[in-house]
Motif scaffolding. Structure first.
Motif, PDB file in Angstrom:
ATOM      1  N   THR A  26       0.835  -1.205   0.000  1.00 36.76           N
ATOM      2  CA  THR A  26       0.000   0.000   0.000  1.00 36.76           C
ATOM      3  C   THR A  26       0.868   1.253   0.000  1.00 36.76           C
ATOM      4  OG1 THR A  26      -1.716  -1.166   1.228  1.00 36.76           O
ATOM      5  CG2 THR A  26      -1.801   1.245   1.261  1.00 36.76           C
ATOM      6  N   GLU A  27       0.533   2.155  -0.905  1.00 38.18           N
ATOM      7  CA  GLU A  27       1.260   3.425  -0.938  1.00 38.18           C
ATOM      8  C   GLU A  27       0.661   4.391   0.093  1.00 38.18           C
ATOM      9  OE1 GLU A  27       0.641   5.731  -4.441  1.00 38.18           O
ATOM     10  OE2 GLU A  27       1.999   7.327  -3.790  1.00 38.18           O
ATOM     11  N   ILE A  28       1.540   4.991   0.909  1.00 39.64           N
ATOM     12  CA  ILE A  28       1.099   6.046   1.833  1.00 39.64           C
ATOM     13  C   ILE A  28       1.478   7.368   1.167  1.00 39.64           C
ATOM     14  CG2 ILE A  28       1.191   6.954   4.181  1.00 39.64           C
ATOM     15  CD1 ILE A  28       0.239   4.005   3.955  1.00 39.64           C
ATOM     16  N   VAL A  29       0.478   8.109   0.748  1.00 35.97           N
ATOM     17  CA  VAL A  29       0.707   9.331  -0.023  1.00 35.97           C
ATOM     18  C   VAL A  29       1.340  10.399   0.879  1.00 35.97           C
ATOM     19  CG1 VAL A  29      -0.413  11.145  -1.384  1.00 35.97           C
ATOM     20  CG2 VAL A  29      -1.243   8.775  -1.508  1.00 35.97           C
ATOM     21  N   ASP A  30       2.256  11.121   0.330  1.00 39.75           N
ATOM     22  CA  ASP A  30       2.919  12.185   1.082  1.00 39.75           C
ATOM     23  C   ASP A  30       2.024  13.419   1.098  1.00 39.75           C
ATOM     24  OD1 ASP A  30       4.642  13.767   2.451  1.00 39.75           O
ATOM     25  OD2 ASP A  30       6.098  13.999   0.810  1.00 39.75           O
ATOM     26  N   THR A  31       1.065  13.389   1.985  1.00 41.32           N
ATOM     27  CA  THR A  31       0.122  14.507   2.103  1.00 41.32           C
ATOM     28  C   THR A  31      -0.294  14.644   3.558  1.00 41.32           C
ATOM     29  OG1 THR A  31      -1.905  15.478   1.202  1.00 41.32           O
ATOM     30  CG2 THR A  31      -1.931  13.103   1.631  1.00 41.32           C
ATOM     31  N   PHE A  32      -1.263  15.469   3.793  1.00 41.10           N
ATOM     32  CA  PHE A  32      -1.661  15.713   5.186  1.00 41.10           C
ATOM     33  C   PHE A  32      -3.175  15.869   5.284  1.00 41.10           C
ATOM     34  CE2 PHE A  32      -0.840  19.779   3.192  1.00 41.10           C
ATOM     35  CZ  PHE A  32      -1.909  20.568   3.566  1.00 41.10           C
ATOM     36  N   ALA A  33      -3.668  15.555   6.470  1.00 43.03           N
ATOM     37  CA  ALA A  33      -5.080  15.825   6.768  1.00 43.03           C
ATOM     38  C   ALA A  33      -5.164  17.225   7.349  1.00 43.03           C
ATOM     39  CB  ALA A  33      -5.600  14.807   7.777  1.00 43.03           C
ATOM     40  N   GLU A  34      -6.109  17.974   6.856  1.00 36.18           N
ATOM     41  CA  GLU A  34      -6.284  19.347   7.338  1.00 36.18           C
ATOM     42  C   GLU A  34      -7.446  19.371   8.325  1.00 36.18           C
ATOM     43  OE1 GLU A  34      -6.451  22.042   4.148  1.00 36.18           O
ATOM     44  OE2 GLU A  34      -6.617  23.834   5.384  1.00 36.18           O
ATOM     45  N   ALA A  35      -7.090  19.556   9.595  1.00 28.73           N
ATOM     46  CA  ALA A  35      -8.123  19.503  10.643  1.00 28.73           C
ATOM     47  C   ALA A  35      -8.385  20.901  11.188  1.00 28.73           C
ATOM     48  CB  ALA A  35      -7.676  18.571  11.759  1.00 28.73           C
ATOM     49  N   PHE A  36      -9.522  21.044  11.836  1.00 25.77           N
ATOM     50  CA  PHE A  36     -10.006  22.357  12.260  1.00 25.77           C
ATOM     51  C   PHE A  36     -10.186  22.427  13.770  1.00 25.77           C
ATOM     52  CE2 PHE A  36     -11.316  21.438   8.016  1.00 25.77           C
ATOM     53  CZ  PHE A  36     -11.092  22.618   7.325  1.00 25.77           C
ATOM     54  N   SER A  60     -16.530  15.436   0.393  1.00 27.60           N
ATOM     55  CA  SER A  60     -17.027  16.691  -0.187  1.00 27.60           C
ATOM     56  C   SER A  60     -15.894  17.691  -0.372  1.00 27.60           C
ATOM     57  CB  SER A  60     -18.104  17.290   0.716  1.00 27.60           C
ATOM     58  OG  SER A  60     -17.561  17.574   1.988  1.00 27.60           O
ATOM     59  N   LYS A  61     -16.169  18.641  -1.191  1.00 22.20           N
ATOM     60  CA  LYS A  61     -15.282  19.790  -1.358  1.00 22.20           C
ATOM     61  C   LYS A  61     -16.072  21.042  -0.995  1.00 22.20           C
ATOM     62  CE  LYS A  61     -16.339  20.724  -6.235  1.00 22.20           C
ATOM     63  NZ  LYS A  61     -17.379  19.703  -6.467  1.00 22.20           N
ATOM     64  N   VAL A  62     -15.385  22.114  -0.757  1.00 24.62           N
ATOM     65  CA  VAL A  62     -16.049  23.368  -0.433  1.00 24.62           C
ATOM     66  C   VAL A  62     -16.660  23.941  -1.708  1.00 24.62           C
ATOM     67  CG1 VAL A  62     -15.731  25.727   0.419  1.00 24.62           C
ATOM     68  CG2 VAL A  62     -14.459  23.833   1.455  1.00 24.62           C
ATOM     69  N   GLY A  63     -17.921  24.384  -1.630  1.00 25.71           N
ATOM     70  CA  GLY A  63     -18.574  25.063  -2.737  1.00 25.71           C
ATOM     71  C   GLY A  63     -19.153  24.120  -3.771  1.00 25.71           C
ATOM     72  N   ALA A 100      -5.087  11.445   2.472  1.00 27.05           N
ATOM     73  CA  ALA A 100      -5.847  12.261   3.423  1.00 27.05           C
ATOM     74  C   ALA A 100      -6.393  13.469   2.695  1.00 27.05           C
ATOM     75  CB  ALA A 100      -4.960  12.699   4.588  1.00 27.05           C
ATOM     76  N   GLY A 101      -7.478  14.006   3.250  1.00 23.61           N
ATOM     77  CA  GLY A 101      -8.129  15.138   2.609  1.00 23.61           C
ATOM     78  C   GLY A 101      -7.658  16.458   3.195  1.00 23.61           C
ATOM     79  N   ASN A 102      -7.412  17.422   2.314  1.00 26.63           N
ATOM     80  CA  ASN A 102      -7.075  18.772   2.794  1.00 26.63           C
ATOM     81  C   ASN A 102      -7.540  19.803   1.776  1.00 26.63           C
ATOM     82  OD1 ASN A 102      -4.853  19.405   0.852  1.00 26.63           O
ATOM     83  ND2 ASN A 102      -3.917  17.614   1.835  1.00 26.63           N
ATOM     84  N   TYR A 103      -7.415  21.052   2.171  1.00 33.94           N
ATOM     85  CA  TYR A 103      -7.872  22.156   1.330  1.00 33.94           C
ATOM     86  C   TYR A 103      -6.690  23.025   0.933  1.00 33.94           C
ATOM     87  CZ  TYR A 103     -12.093  20.449   3.468  1.00 33.94           C
ATOM     88  OH  TYR A 103     -13.082  19.628   3.905  1.00 33.94           O
ATOM     89  N   GLY A 104      -5.557  22.386   0.784  1.00 33.92           N
ATOM     90  CA  GLY A 104      -4.348  23.108   0.428  1.00 33.92           C
ATOM     91  C   GLY A 104      -3.651  23.737   1.617  1.00 33.92           C
ATOM     92  N   GLY A 105      -4.184  23.503   2.788  1.00 35.84           N
ATOM     93  CA  GLY A 105      -3.542  24.005   4.001  1.00 35.84           C
ATOM     94  C   GLY A 105      -3.971  25.384   4.409  1.00 35.84           C
ATOM     95  N   ASP A 106      -4.915  25.994   3.668  1.00 37.44           N
ATOM     96  CA  ASP A 106      -5.286  27.384   3.945  1.00 37.44           C
ATOM     97  C   ASP A 106      -6.430  27.520   4.959  1.00 37.44           C
ATOM     98  OD1 ASP A 106      -3.404  28.218   2.118  1.00 37.44           O
ATOM     99  OD2 ASP A 106      -4.822  28.154   0.441  1.00 37.44           O
ATOM    100  N   LEU A 107      -7.176  26.465   5.157  1.00 41.43           N
ATOM    101  CA  LEU A 107      -8.381  26.595   5.981  1.00 41.43           C
ATOM    102  C   LEU A 107      -8.218  26.063   7.399  1.00 41.43           C
ATOM    103  CD1 LEU A 107     -11.146  25.612   3.383  1.00 41.43           C
ATOM    104  CD2 LEU A 107     -10.422  27.882   4.096  1.00 41.43           C
ATOM    105  N   GLY A 108      -7.556  24.938   7.533  1.00 43.26           N
ATOM    106  CA  GLY A 108      -7.495  24.286   8.846  1.00 43.26           C
ATOM    107  C   GLY A 108      -6.268  24.669   9.657  1.00 43.26           C
ATOM    108  N   LYS A 109      -6.443  24.703  10.963  1.00 39.84           N
ATOM    109  CA  LYS A 109      -5.354  25.076  11.874  1.00 39.84           C
ATOM    110  C   LYS A 109      -4.333  23.950  12.001  1.00 39.84           C
ATOM    111  CE  LYS A 109      -4.737  26.523  16.711  1.00 39.84           C
ATOM    112  NZ  LYS A 109      -5.453  26.865  17.953  1.00 39.84           N
TER     113      LYS A 109
END
Lengths: 299, 269
Positions: free
Chosen positions: A6-16, A205-208, A276-285
Motif C-alpha cells: 500500500t502506498e502512503i501518499v505524502d500529504t496531510f489531513a487538514e483539521a479544524f 465533499s469539497k467546499v462550494g 488524506a483530505g485537505n484544502y491546500g492548508g489554507d483553511l485548517g489550523k
C-alpha cells in the motif's frame, strides 16, 4: 512511502479547531443507555449539515459511571461553545430525557462550562429540584417514570475536528474490509469519535459547488466513476472505491493517535493507497502529515 | 510533617479554643502557636498552657489526648485539615467554609453549626444540633458535608439550606426540622417529628419512619439522584448496602404547613 503493497501518499489531513464536550449517559440497563446515546448521536455526522458532530466514545461499565449504572460516554463537537451548549440542550432534552430510566452527567472537567441542566430544568415547570453534591450541581426533573437527573453545567474545551484518512482500494469489498479494521483500531483511542455511519463516509465533499446555494458538493477528484472525465483526479489507476474515515477528538494528540492506528490497520491486500483530505492548508489550523504518523510522530 | 498538639493538662471547665484552626496557625512558629489565646472559664489562657506543641505547620493539625472539653475547634476554618485523635467538645467546625475536620471518636453538641463548606467527619457519635442554625438564626448549614458514622441527637439539620448531612446510625427527634433545602441521610432510625416545618430539602432513611400527618404519601420509586449520594458516602467509608443504592423508596411530600416542597424518602423493604 509504502507499507507492504500500500502506498502512503505524502500529504496531510487538514483539521479544524472545534469545541467539544463529553456526556455520560446512564440507565438501569445497557440497552436503554445505548438507545439514548444512539438517539442523541443521530443526524450528527457533519457540523455543516447537522450543526454538530457526535458519536459514542465507548460503552461504560457500572463501576465507571457516577451513579453506578451501565452507561455510555458520548462526545459532541460544534464550532463554538454556544453551539455546543445549544446542541446539548436540544439533544439531551429530546433524546436522553425522553428515554426511560436514563440520567445524563457531565464527563469533561474543563475551565469553561456551559449551562445545560440549568436550562432543561424548566421542563419541570416549577417542580424540579436542584441538588449540589461534592461541588457539582445537578437537577432532578420530574418525569413519568420518576425523575430525570442531569448535571447543571457541562465542560467544553477547544478540540479538533476533521482528522481523516482516505482509503483507496481495488474494490468496494477490499475498502470496506480495510475501513472496518481501521475504525475498530481508531475506536480504541480515548477522546475520539468517528461521526459518520459506522465511522465511514463515502460522500467526500469539497467546499462550494457550481450551484450557488450549496456550501459543499461531491469531491469529484475522488470519485472513481469520473476518473476518465474530470480535469483533475486523485483516483489512482486500478482503484474502484475510495472511503474516508473522519475523526474528531478532544485534543490533537488523540486525533493523531487514532489516525496513526487506523492507517496501519487499513493496510490490507487490495488497498492501493492511503491518503488524506485537505484544502491546500489554507483553511485548517492543524496539518497532520501521514508520513510523520507512519514514522511514529504524534503531538 | 503536621503540627501536633498533645494535651498535657486537662481543663477543669470547657475551653473555647477557636485558635485551633489552620487559618490561624498558618505560617506561625511553634512559640507563636503556643502563645495563641484560648478561653478557659473566665480566664484568657494560651494554647501552650494545655498542649505541647511540636512538628511543623503544613496545613494539618493533629490533636492528641482527651480533647472532649475543647470547644469551637476549627471555628471559621477555610482550608487545611484538623485530625482530632479522640473526642471533641461542642461547636466543632462552627461556620467553617472549607477544609476537613476528622474526629476519630465522639463530638459533642453543635457539630458544624452554620457551616458553608468543607467536610466534618465524626467516626463516633455526635450530640444534638448537628449542622444547625444557632437559636434565633434563620439559616443553618449552607454548604459542605457532615458525616457522622455513629448516632446523632435531636434536630439534625435544623434549617439547613444546602449541603449534606449523613448519619451512619440513628438520629433523634426533629430530624431536618425547618429545612430549607439540602440533604439529610440517616442510615438508621429517626426519632419523632421528622421534617417538621420543612419547606424544601430531602430527608432519607433506610429504616421505617412515622411521618407527621402533614406529610402526603406519593409513591414508591427509585430515585436515581440518591445513587450519587450513596456512592459518595460509600467512598467516604459509610457502610452503604447495594440494596440501598439500587432500591426503591417511599416518597412523602411535606411539610404542608409550610411550602410542602420538602420530601422524605424512606427505603422500601
Amino acid at each position: 512511502m509504502r507499507i507492504k503493497s500500500t502506498e502512503i501518499v505524502d500529504t496531510f489531513a487538514e483539521a479544524f479547531e472545534m469545541w467539544g464536550t463529553r456526556m455520560i449517559i446512564t440507565a438501569d440497563a445497557p440497552e436503554w443507555a445505548d438507545a439514548a446515546a444512539r438517539s442523541l448521536t443521530g443526524f450528527a455526522t457533519s457540523v455543516i449539515g447537522c450543526k454538530c458532530e457526535a458519536g459514542v466514545e465507548r460503552v461504560l461499565s457500572p463501576d465507571e459511571t457516577p451513579d453506578g449504572r451501565p452507561g455510555a460516554s458520548v462526545l459532541l463537537f460544534a464550532f463554538d461553545p454556544d453551539g455546543v451548549a445549544n446542541r446539548l440542550v436540544e439533544r439531551i432534552g429530546q433524546c436522553v430525557m425522553t428515554c426511560p430510566t436514563t440520567a445524563c452527567f457531565n464527563g469533561l472537567e474543563a475551565k469553561k462550562n456551559v449551562v445545560v441542566g440549568g436550562k432543561l430544568r424548566y421542563f419541570g415547570d416549577g417542580y424540579q429540584i436542584g441538588k449540589r453534591l461534592d461541588g457539582t450541581r445537578f437537577w432532578r426533573i420530574p418525569v413519568m417514570d420518576g425523575e430525570f437527573v442531569v448535571t447543571d453545567r457541562f465542560g467544553v474545551q477547544a478540540a479538533v475536528g476533521g482528522g481523516n484518512i482516505l482509503i483507496s482500494g481495488a474494490s468496494s469489498a477490499a475498502c470496506l474490509s480495510a475501513a472496518k479494521a481501521a475504525t475498530a483500531a481508531m475506536r480504541e483511542v480515548p477522546g475520539v469519535i468517528l461521526p459518520f455511519p459506522g465511522g465511514v463516509v463515502r460522500s467526500g465533499s469539497k467546499v462550494g459547488s457550481k450551484y450557488k446555494e450549496l456550501p459543499a458538493s461531491s469531491n469529484q477528484a475522488y470519485c472513481p466513476t469520473l476518473r476518465g472525465f474530470v480535469p483533475q483526479t486523485n483516483v489512482a489507476k486500478g482503484v474502484g472505491c475510495v472511503l474516508e474515515i473522519v475523526i474528531d477528538g478532544l485534543d490533537l494528540k488523540a486525533v493523531e493517535e487514532a489516525m496513526q492506528r487506523g492507517l496501519h490497520a487499513a493496510v490490507k491486500p487490495g488497498i492501493k493507497q492511503i491518503s488524506a483530505g485537505n484544502y491546500g492548508g489554507d483553511l485548517g489550523k492543524y496539518h497532520i502529515g501521514l508520513h510523520g504518523l507512519v514514522g511514529g510522530k504524534v503531538a | 510533617m503536621s503540627l501536633k498538639l498533645t494535651l498535657k493538662k486537662k481543663p477543669t471547665v470547657p475551653v473555647e479554643a477557636e485558635s485551633i484552626c489552620p487559618d490561624k496557625m498558618e505560617g506561625l512558629g511553634l512559640r507563636d502557636i503556643a502563645a495563641l489565646p484560648v478561653h478557659h472559664g473566665n480566664e484568657t489562657t494560651t494554647v501552650g498552657d494545655f498542649f505541647k506543641v511540636t512538628g511543623k505547620s503544613n496545613g494539618e493539625i493533629r490533636l492528641e489526648g482527651d480533647t472532649s472539653r475543647f470547644k469551637m475547634v476549627g471555628a471559621a476554618m477555610s482550608k487545611g485539615r484538623i485530625l482530632i485523635k479522640g473526642s471533641v467538645g461542642q461547636h466543632v467546625g462552627v461556620a467553617m467554609s472549607g477544609g476537613e475536620i476528622v474526629v476519630t471518636k465522639n463530638a459533642d453538641n453543635w457539630v458544624g453549626p452554620e457551616m458553608s463548606g468543607g467536610r466534618i467527619i465524626v467516626k463516633g457519635n455526635a450530640g444534638h444540633m448537628v449542622g444547625c442554625a444557632y437559636r434565633g438564626g434563620q439559616v443553618g448549614v449552607t454548604g459542605g458535608e457532615i458525616i457522622v458514622h455513629g448516632n446523632a441527637g435531636n434536630e439534625t439539620g435544623n434549617t439547613m439550606r444546602d449541603g449534606l448531612i449523613a448519619i451512619g446510625g440513628n438520629s433523634g427527634d426533629f430530624t431536618g426540622v425547618g429545612m430549607l433545602a439540602g440533604t439529610v441521610i440517616v442510615l438508621g432510625e429517626m426519632g419523632q417529628r421528622t421534617g417538621a416545618a420543612m419547606k424544601r430539602g430531602t430527608i432519607v432513611s433506610m429504616e421505617d419512619a412515622e411521618m407527621l400527618p402533614t406529610f402526603t404519601y406519593a409513591c414508591s420509586y427509585r430515585p436515581n439522584f440518591l445513587r450519587l449520594y450513596l456512592c459518595h458516602l460509600r467512598d467516604l467509608g459509610l457502610p452503604i448496602k447495594d440494596s440501598w443504592i439500587g432500591g426503591s423508596y417511599h416518597r412523602w411530600s411535606g411539610d404542608s404547613i409550610e411550602l410542602n416542597r420538602g420530601e422524605a424518602l424512606i427505603f422500601d423493604r
